[in-house]
Enzyme design. Structure first.
Site, PDB file in Angstrom:
ATOM      1  N   SER A 135       0.852  -1.193   0.000  1.00 53.91           N
ATOM      2  CA  SER A 135       0.000   0.000   0.000  1.00 53.91           C
ATOM      3  C   SER A 135       0.887   1.243   0.000  1.00 53.91           C
ATOM      4  O   SER A 135       1.726   1.415   0.903  1.00 53.91           O
ATOM      5  CB  SER A 135      -0.895  -0.005   1.243  1.00 53.91           C
ATOM      6  OG  SER A 135      -1.710   1.150   1.252  1.00 53.91           O
ATOM      7  N   LYS A 182      -0.824  -0.790  -4.586  1.00 53.68           N
ATOM      8  CA  LYS A 182      -2.087  -0.122  -4.230  1.00 53.68           C
ATOM      9  C   LYS A 182      -1.762   1.331  -3.942  1.00 53.68           C
ATOM     10  O   LYS A 182      -0.879   1.613  -3.113  1.00 53.68           O
ATOM     11  CB  LYS A 182      -2.703  -0.803  -3.014  1.00 53.68           C
ATOM     12  CG  LYS A 182      -3.735   0.010  -2.229  1.00 53.68           C
ATOM     13  CD  LYS A 182      -4.438  -0.878  -1.233  1.00 53.68           C
ATOM     14  CE  LYS A 182      -4.842  -0.100   0.012  1.00 53.68           C
ATOM     15  NZ  LYS A 182      -5.604  -0.986   0.951  1.00 53.68           N
ATOM     16  N   LYS A 222      -3.017   4.991  -2.601  1.00 53.94           N
ATOM     17  CA  LYS A 222      -4.025   5.771  -1.906  1.00 53.94           C
ATOM     18  C   LYS A 222      -4.394   6.968  -2.789  1.00 53.94           C
ATOM     19  O   LYS A 222      -3.511   7.609  -3.373  1.00 53.94           O
ATOM     20  CB  LYS A 222      -3.473   6.272  -0.571  1.00 53.94           C
ATOM     21  CG  LYS A 222      -3.255   5.170   0.453  1.00 53.94           C
ATOM     22  CD  LYS A 222      -4.560   4.586   0.922  1.00 53.94           C
ATOM     23  CE  LYS A 222      -4.315   3.593   2.046  1.00 53.94           C
ATOM     24  NZ  LYS A 222      -5.560   3.001   2.529  1.00 53.94           N
ATOM     25  N   ASP A 243      -7.153   2.960  -3.483  1.00 54.73           N
ATOM     26  CA  ASP A 243      -7.959   2.950  -2.260  1.00 54.73           C
ATOM     27  C   ASP A 243      -8.248   4.387  -1.862  1.00 54.73           C
ATOM     28  O   ASP A 243      -7.321   5.163  -1.629  1.00 54.73           O
ATOM     29  CB  ASP A 243      -7.193   2.239  -1.137  1.00 54.73           C
ATOM     30  CG  ASP A 243      -8.043   2.112   0.141  1.00 54.73           C
ATOM     31  OD1 ASP A 243      -7.524   1.559   1.126  1.00 54.73           O
ATOM     32  OD2 ASP A 243      -9.203   2.551   0.140  1.00 54.73           O
ATOM     33  N   GLU A 265     -11.039   0.616  -4.331  1.00 57.64           N
ATOM     34  CA  GLU A 265     -11.393   0.223  -2.965  1.00 57.64           C
ATOM     35  C   GLU A 265     -12.071   1.376  -2.235  1.00 57.64           C
ATOM     36  O   GLU A 265     -11.526   2.490  -2.173  1.00 57.64           O
ATOM     37  CB  GLU A 265     -10.122  -0.194  -2.218  1.00 57.64           C
ATOM     38  CG  GLU A 265     -10.307  -0.704  -0.818  1.00 57.64           C
ATOM     39  CD  GLU A 265      -8.983  -1.071  -0.149  1.00 57.64           C
ATOM     40  OE1 GLU A 265      -7.949  -1.167  -0.852  1.00 57.64           O
ATOM     41  OE2 GLU A 265      -8.969  -1.235   1.079  1.00 57.64           O
ATOM     42  N   ASP A 306     -14.038  -2.082   1.800  1.00 57.50           N
ATOM     43  CA  ASP A 306     -13.183  -2.286   2.966  1.00 57.50           C
ATOM     44  C   ASP A 306     -14.013  -1.870   4.189  1.00 57.50           C
ATOM     45  O   ASP A 306     -14.688  -2.699   4.794  1.00 57.50           O
ATOM     46  CB  ASP A 306     -11.910  -1.448   2.792  1.00 57.50           C
ATOM     47  CG  ASP A 306     -11.018  -1.380   4.041  1.00 57.50           C
ATOM     48  OD1 ASP A 306      -9.905  -0.853   3.920  1.00 57.50           O
ATOM     49  OD2 ASP A 306     -11.434  -1.841   5.116  1.00 57.50           O
ATOM     50  N   LYS A 342     -10.412  -7.749   6.482  1.00 57.03           N
ATOM     51  CA  LYS A 342      -9.504  -7.391   7.576  1.00 57.03           C
ATOM     52  C   LYS A 342     -10.078  -7.994   8.854  1.00 57.03           C
ATOM     53  O   LYS A 342     -11.131  -7.566   9.334  1.00 57.03           O
ATOM     54  CB  LYS A 342      -9.417  -5.871   7.756  1.00 57.03           C
ATOM     55  CG  LYS A 342      -8.696  -5.128   6.669  1.00 57.03           C
ATOM     56  CD  LYS A 342      -8.718  -3.632   6.968  1.00 57.03           C
ATOM     57  CE  LYS A 342      -8.038  -2.847   5.878  1.00 57.03           C
ATOM     58  NZ  LYS A 342      -8.171  -1.385   6.090  1.00 57.03           N
ATOM     59  N   GLY A 376      -4.772  -4.749   5.461  1.00 52.14           N
ATOM     60  CA  GLY A 376      -3.841  -4.557   6.579  1.00 52.14           C
ATOM     61  C   GLY A 376      -4.180  -3.324   7.384  1.00 52.14           C
ATOM     62  O   GLY A 376      -4.778  -2.378   6.879  1.00 52.14           O
TER      63      GLY A 376
HETATM   64  C1  LIG Z   1      -3.838   3.880   8.558  1.00 53.59           C
HETATM   65  S1  LIG Z   1      -4.632   3.266   7.100  1.00 53.59           S
HETATM   66  C2  LIG Z   1      -5.098   1.671   7.505  1.00 53.59           C
HETATM   67  C3  LIG Z   1      -6.184   1.213   6.551  1.00 53.59           C
HETATM   68  C4  LIG Z   1      -5.675   1.004   5.123  1.00 53.59           C
HETATM   69  N1  LIG Z   1      -4.622  -0.015   5.114  1.00 53.59           N
HETATM   70  C5  LIG Z   1      -3.706  -0.047   4.134  1.00 53.59           C
HETATM   71  O1  LIG Z   1      -3.632   0.768   3.238  1.00 53.59           O
HETATM   72  C6  LIG Z   1      -2.701  -1.163   4.209  1.00 53.59           C
HETATM   73  C7  LIG Z   1      -1.776  -0.952   5.370  1.00 53.59           C
HETATM   74  C8  LIG Z   1      -0.912  -2.191   5.582  1.00 53.59           C
HETATM   75  O2  LIG Z   1      -0.241  -2.599   4.608  1.00 53.59           O
HETATM   76  O3  LIG Z   1      -0.966  -2.752   6.705  1.00 53.59           O
HETATM   77  C9  LIG Z   1      -6.819   0.605   4.191  1.00 53.59           C
HETATM   78  O4  LIG Z   1      -7.797   1.364   4.162  1.00 53.59           O
HETATM   79  O5  LIG Z   1      -6.764  -0.412   3.506  1.00 53.59           O
HETATM   80 MG   LIG Z   2      -8.745   0.277   2.518  1.00 54.46          MG
END
Ligand SMILES: CSCC[C@@H](NC(=O)CCC(=O)O)C(=O)O
Ligand SMILES: [Mg+2]
Length: 374
Positions: A142, A168, A170, A195, A220, A245, A269, A297
């Protein structure tokens, strides 16, 4: 099982780099770790749990201080009372806690510690408990929102050089089409997804549909957690598969999302859905509907990363998850680190579902800690 006492450790782990999403920039991860001491058929055993809740209620409504309070004020006392009536098992934890509405991340951490203790006592790995036959899972990464597109391209190149098999990105309003276009142009064949962490509304539908030009695996959670009908509407306006998610907080929510056409893919998750047992149920439900799942994650330490890797070994996890190496976020994990090898993360086969933290590293990372007696 009979719980003797539970230690609640609040860890403060610096991130190797700021992690920016549509809702926050994190430079540290404050995370709650549970250390559950129990007697299982006369054998003293320790189970570990990790809670996905962030410090602030900005990803979901749960937050660290609230999790600590609900765990010490309600969840643990309820389990201590339940174990006076009958032996406790991981499979009964959710039942004992169902009087408490919501608080799924807090419940997930407690159930995780009980399940870890139970599996350790039985000397069974979580992978074997699940019937997972794979020995490794593909590792996706991510990538947070960056200060510039050149910096994003450097960051992505770095992860590809490390072997990550899926990127991925953001996104948020103002940082979406241009960065995605730049990464796609630089890497025409890389598996790529985005995402939004609920940063858009249906007003943005035509704008988001322009992402279809970039051959993404999925988009996402573009809309709000409660916007199931709106995600279903957006899914008719885009070719890119819709992935949820934050919206999928339980198997029931997953069933509603699938029935409404709001999700063609689901990010599972375990922390968000109330635990690994519910996560397994969502996997099974999605498989029955032909819906692909992948493991998300919450910046887990090696404790939760181990359990996520095993879960992601189930057959319905057909897309690479956010199961990156420990050094994606932490210079030094509190457990033996997970490393990416040939684009994959090895599924642990030791007894239990958590990876046991190193006592010295745990102590060094602990900001505060206290114990609750049964
Ligand atoms: C602080 S953001 C945590 C939530 C985010 N998690 C990630 O982007 C993956 C983070 C990881 O690789 O643990 C999501 O919305 O999927
Ligand atoms: Mg997410």
């Amino acid at each position: 099982m009979r719980i003797r006492h539970v230690a609640l450790h609040t860890l403060d782990l610096p991130l190797v780099a700021p992690f920016t999403t549509s809702f926050s920039t994190q430079t540290h991860r404050r995370v709650l770790v549970l250390e559950l001491h129990a007697d299982v058929d006369g054998v003293e055993v320790v189970g570990w749990g990790e809670c996905g809740a962030l410090t602030e209620p900005v990803y979901s409504e749960e937050y660290l201080a609230g999790v600590i309070d609900v765990t010490t004020s309600y969840l643990l006392p309820m389990l201590f009372a339940a174990q006076e009536r009958a032996p406790l098992t991981a499979e009964t934890v959710a039942h004992h806690l169902e009087r408490i509405v919501g608080h799924r991340m807090a419940k997930a951490a407690v159930e995780m510690a009980v399940l870890d203790a139970q599996l350790r006592a039985a000397r069974v790995s979580f992978a074997d408990h699940l019937g997972v036959t794979r020995d490794r899972v593909p590792s996706g990464v991510s990538v947070g929102i960056q200060d510039s597109i050149p910096q994003l391209l450097d960051t992505v190149q770095g992860y590809l050089d490390e072997g990550y098999v899926r990127i991925k990105l953001k996104i948020k309003p103002g940082w979406d089409l241009d960065p995605v276009r730049a990464v796609r142009e630089a890497h025409p064949d890389v598996p790529l997804q985005v995402d939004a962490n609920a940063a858009y509304t249906l007003v943005d539908a035509n704008h988001l549909a322009k992402l279809d030009a970039f051959d993404l695996l999925l988009i996402e959670q573009p809309l709000a957690e409660d916007d199931l009908r709106q995600h279903a509407e957006l899914a008719t306006r885009m070719r890119t598969p819709m992935c949820l998610d934050e919206s999928v907080v339980s198997a029931t929510a997953a069933a509603d999302a699938i029935a409404l056409g709001a999700a063609q893919v689901i990010n599972i998750k375990p922390s968000r859905v109330g635990g690994y047992l519910e996560a397994r149920r969502i996997h099974d439900l999605a498989c029955a509907h032909g819906i692909a799942v992948w493991c998300g994650g919450m910046l887990e330490t090696g404790i939760g990363r181990a359990a996520n890797a095993a879960l992601a070994g189930l057959p319905g996890f057909t897309l690479p998850g956010d199961i990156s190496a420990s050094d994606r976020f932490y210079a030094e994990d509190i457990t033996e680190p997970f490393v990416i090898e040939d684009g994959h993360i090895a599924i642990p086969r030791e007894p239990g579902l958590a990876r046991v933290p190193d006592p010295d590293r745990l102590a060094a990372a602990t900001a505060s800690s206290f114990q609750v007696e049964a």
